[in-house]
Enzyme design. Structure first.
Site, PDB file in Angstrom:
ATOM      1  N   ASN A 154      21.366 -77.270  39.824  1.00 45.08           N
ATOM      2  CA  ASN A 154      20.685 -77.530  38.567  1.00 45.08           C
ATOM      3  C   ASN A 154      21.435 -76.932  37.388  1.00 45.08           C
ATOM      4  O   ASN A 154      22.150 -77.639  36.678  1.00 45.08           O
ATOM      5  CB  ASN A 154      19.255 -76.989  38.650  1.00 45.08           C
ATOM      6  CG  ASN A 154      18.367 -77.555  37.566  1.00 45.08           C
ATOM      7  OD1 ASN A 154      18.840 -78.037  36.562  1.00 45.08           O
ATOM      8  ND2 ASN A 154      17.070 -77.484  37.772  1.00 45.08           N
ATOM      9  N   ASP A 155      21.314 -75.630  37.195  1.00 49.18           N
ATOM     10  CA  ASP A 155      21.918 -75.017  36.014  1.00 49.18           C
ATOM     11  C   ASP A 155      23.436 -75.185  35.968  1.00 49.18           C
ATOM     12  O   ASP A 155      24.013 -75.293  34.893  1.00 49.18           O
ATOM     13  CB  ASP A 155      21.557 -73.530  35.964  1.00 49.18           C
ATOM     14  CG  ASP A 155      20.057 -73.326  35.827  1.00 49.18           C
ATOM     15  OD1 ASP A 155      19.419 -74.143  35.134  1.00 49.18           O
ATOM     16  OD2 ASP A 155      19.520 -72.379  36.421  1.00 49.18           O
ATOM     17  N   VAL A 156      24.077 -75.236  37.146  1.00 43.99           N
ATOM     18  CA  VAL A 156      25.544 -75.289  37.162  1.00 43.99           C
ATOM     19  C   VAL A 156      26.081 -76.672  36.786  1.00 43.99           C
ATOM     20  O   VAL A 156      27.292 -76.834  36.662  1.00 43.99           O
ATOM     21  CB  VAL A 156      26.115 -74.873  38.536  1.00 43.99           C
ATOM     22  CG1 VAL A 156      25.727 -73.430  38.854  1.00 43.99           C
ATOM     23  CG2 VAL A 156      25.657 -75.794  39.634  1.00 43.99           C
ATOM     24  N   VAL A 157      25.197 -77.671  36.632  1.00 44.72           N
ATOM     25  CA  VAL A 157      25.649 -78.985  36.166  1.00 44.72           C
ATOM     26  C   VAL A 157      24.962 -79.370  34.855  1.00 44.72           C
ATOM     27  O   VAL A 157      25.035 -80.516  34.429  1.00 44.72           O
ATOM     28  CB  VAL A 157      25.381 -80.097  37.215  1.00 44.72           C
ATOM     29  CG1 VAL A 157      26.296 -79.937  38.411  1.00 44.72           C
ATOM     30  CG2 VAL A 157      23.929 -80.111  37.654  1.00 44.72           C
ATOM     31  N   ALA A 183      17.182 -70.639  35.949  1.00 36.22           N
ATOM     32  CA  ALA A 183      17.254 -70.004  34.637  1.00 36.22           C
ATOM     33  C   ALA A 183      16.100 -70.461  33.743  1.00 36.22           C
ATOM     34  O   ALA A 183      15.945 -69.998  32.631  1.00 36.22           O
ATOM     35  CB  ALA A 183      18.588 -70.315  33.973  1.00 36.22           C
TER      36      ALA A 183
END
Lengths: 474, 91
Positions: free
Chosen positions: A400-403, A441
């Site tokens: 999720n957050d890393v993309v 996050a």
């Protein structure tokens, strides 16, 4: 320091084996061997173990303490081995946190025992030896309690970060109190009242470990565990100073300094300073702003497994981005099956691993390796991003957050500036997710609303199995 | 104070930093786990403390320290090995 020559050579040998071991651990081809080399170093150091009188510890006669030592080692061996062999691969980070906490606790106990023993000596040890013991007690016990909190958070038992106004102030006050007590205790005499102060310091240090980790969100636990790991190393080194054990100084320092660097590398991957991780209470207070600007009114485009399977089967290049969702769904074996099916159809399949994907750096690599995915198929973020325009399908599994392109596009986002895998640059993005819920996050993901994004809702493992079946049939 | 030991400490700081500066991120978890096992050398501190213990309280605390340290060192190396045995090339 009293040491005979044979002993010195053994300790030098152990130090060399530790350094060599860590060195070999840094390459995939030699890593396992490196771990064994470090373990051999431990064995050599164990043989060389000598008491303060310069005699080997193993040559002393049998008494109750000797028996307790043997029993204690066996209990630790049994529980450690049971933990190491029973833990699921997805729970690996928790296990490391737990072992680290035990080491910290042991370091604090050793220093504490030494300190209290010193109180009853006719001649007090010099102040800097006392300072080393106090340092080891403080750092060891906060590593112990902090690691247990980190363990509970990763187990999902303490999901919400605990924050309250003025928290940093309260924590600073505890720390000042601890340091004041340490200053007073370091100048100890043979003073019986020092024991009371010491116990108070010990309890406050445990409390500080809890207070330090409680406000930090679960997504930052890898950084916290890495930091506490290096703390324990430093506590062990300080213990080594206090009891004149050179092997402990060398091993503890190596862990302390390499662990500190590892922590900084992890923070750099998230583009956040360490201070921000530790004191920012990230993921709790500042998420409101971004959900207001979020694109909740825009519609997402769902996709079914059969259509997704066609897209994948007829792609030339596919990049798979795994995240924590894959770990939770235990889907790593299904991912491997899918990649093999696609490879057999001539599709060029690669895995793109974000440095902080999952709950720990390397977490995804461990899981995929367990599922027998060759590490040669795993690419790092920097290697994948430049060619992303040529990728036909980017399959995001539980990441999720890393993309999240917000890291690139939205200045007000808490993750703004974090390097991401630029999945949105691929021709088509298929995101496998259970719901539209925000990531760890707590930030809404702009990727879900892009025009080239299709959402494949459902449990990752079930969806993947459906994909495998469809690709095989098609 | 024995300055030799301080000298060794300073050198070890630099060696520790140098030795991991080229680690690919895929090996971060095993590396953390491996260094975690190395600080299990605190077991020796526990053994020495317990060997010298003269009161029941000191014996009890030393005993706990030995158990903790032993679990740290054995569990740490075993769990690292278990992670790394999966990092093999596919045939």
């Amino acid at each position: 320091m009293i040491m005979n020559t044979a002993n010195s050579f053994l300790i030098i040998g152990a130090a060399v084996l530790f350094i060599l071991g860590i060195r070999l651990l840094s390459s995939p081809k030699t890593a396992r061997y490196g771990n064994l080399v470090a373990a051999a170093g431990m064995l050599v150091a164990l043989v060389s173990l000598h008491g303060p009188d310069g005699h080997f510890i193993w040559t002393r006669g049998w008494d109750l303490n000797y028996a307790l030592i043997i029993i204690g080692i066996l209990i630790g061996l049994a529980t450690g081995a049971a933990g190491a062999y029973s833990v699921k691969m997805t729970s690996m980070p928790q296990m490391v946190a737990l072992f680290n906490g035990l080491g910290g606790g042991a370091a604090a106990l050793v220093a504490g025992l030494e300190f209290v023993k010193g109180l009853h000596m006719p001649l007090a040890p010099p102040w800097f030896i006392a300072a080393f013991m106090l340092f080891a007690t403080l750092i060891g016990s906060l590593s112990f309690s902090g690691s247990i909190i980190a363990y509970l958070k990763l187990e999902g038992k303490l999901e919400k970060p605990l924050t309250f106004p003025g928290q940093n102030l309260v924590n600073s006050l505890i720390l000042v109190l601890i340091l004041g007590l340490c200053g007073w205790l370091a100048g100890w005499d043979t003073n019986p009242s020092a024991a009371g102060g010491f116990n108070l310091m010990f309890i406050l240090a445990l409390l500080f470990g809890v207070a330090m980790v409680m406000p930090i969100g679960g997504a930052d636990m890898p950084v916290v565990i890495s930091l506490l790991n290096s703390f324990t190393g430093l506590a062990v080194a300080a213990d080594g100073f206090a009891i004149h054990n050179l092997a402990m100084v060398v091993a503890g320092t190596l862990v302390g300094s390499s662990g500190t660097l590892l922590t900084l590398l992890m923070c750099r991957a998230m583009n956040r300073p360490v201070s921000n991780v530790l004191f920012g209470a990230f993921g709790s207070g500042n998420t409101g702003a971004s959900s207001v600007t979020g694109s909740a009114h825009q519609a997402v485009k769902p996709i079914q497994a059969d259509e997704a399977a066609v897209l994948l089967s007829y792609a030339r290049q596919v990049v798979i981005v795994p995240g924590y969702g894959m770990a939770v769904a235990q889907a790593q074996h299904s991912v491997r099956e899918l990649s093999q099916e696609l490879a057999q159809r001539g599709v060029d399949v690669r895995f793109a691993i974000h440095p902080v994907a999952g709950r720990m750096p390397g977490h995804m690599n461990v899981l995929l390796a367990e599922a027998d995915v060759s590490y040669e198929l795993l690419s790092e973020m920097e290697a994948v991003n430049p060619g992303m325009e040529h990728v036909d399908v980017c399959l995001v599994i539980g990441a999720n957050d890393v993309v999240n392109p917000a890291a690139r596009e939205e200045k007000s986002s808490p993750i703004y500036g974090m390097p991401i895998i630029e999945a949105d640059h691929a021709k088509t993005v298929i995101v496998m997710k259970r719901s539209l819920a925000a990531g760890f996050a707590g930030i809404e993901n702009h990727l879900f609303y892009k025009s080239n994004t299709r959402m494949l809702f459902g449990d990752a493992k079930a969806s993947l199995n459906a994909l495998v079946a469809q690709v095989r049939a098609g | 104070m024995d300055t030799n030991i301080l000298f060794i400490f300073i050198l070890a700081v630099f060696v520790g930093v140098e030795v991991i500066s080229k680690v690919p991120s895929m090996l971060h978890t095993p590396l953390m786990s491996g260094t975690n096992a190395i600080h299990g050398i605190i077991l020796f501190g526990g053994i020495l403390a317990l060997a010298d213990a003269s009161t029941p309280l000191a014996q009890a605390l030393g005993f706990v320290a030995v158990i903790f340290g032993s679990a740290n060192v054995f569990g740490g190396f075993l769990v690292t090995d278990r992670m790394l045995q999966m990092f093999k090339k596919r045939k």
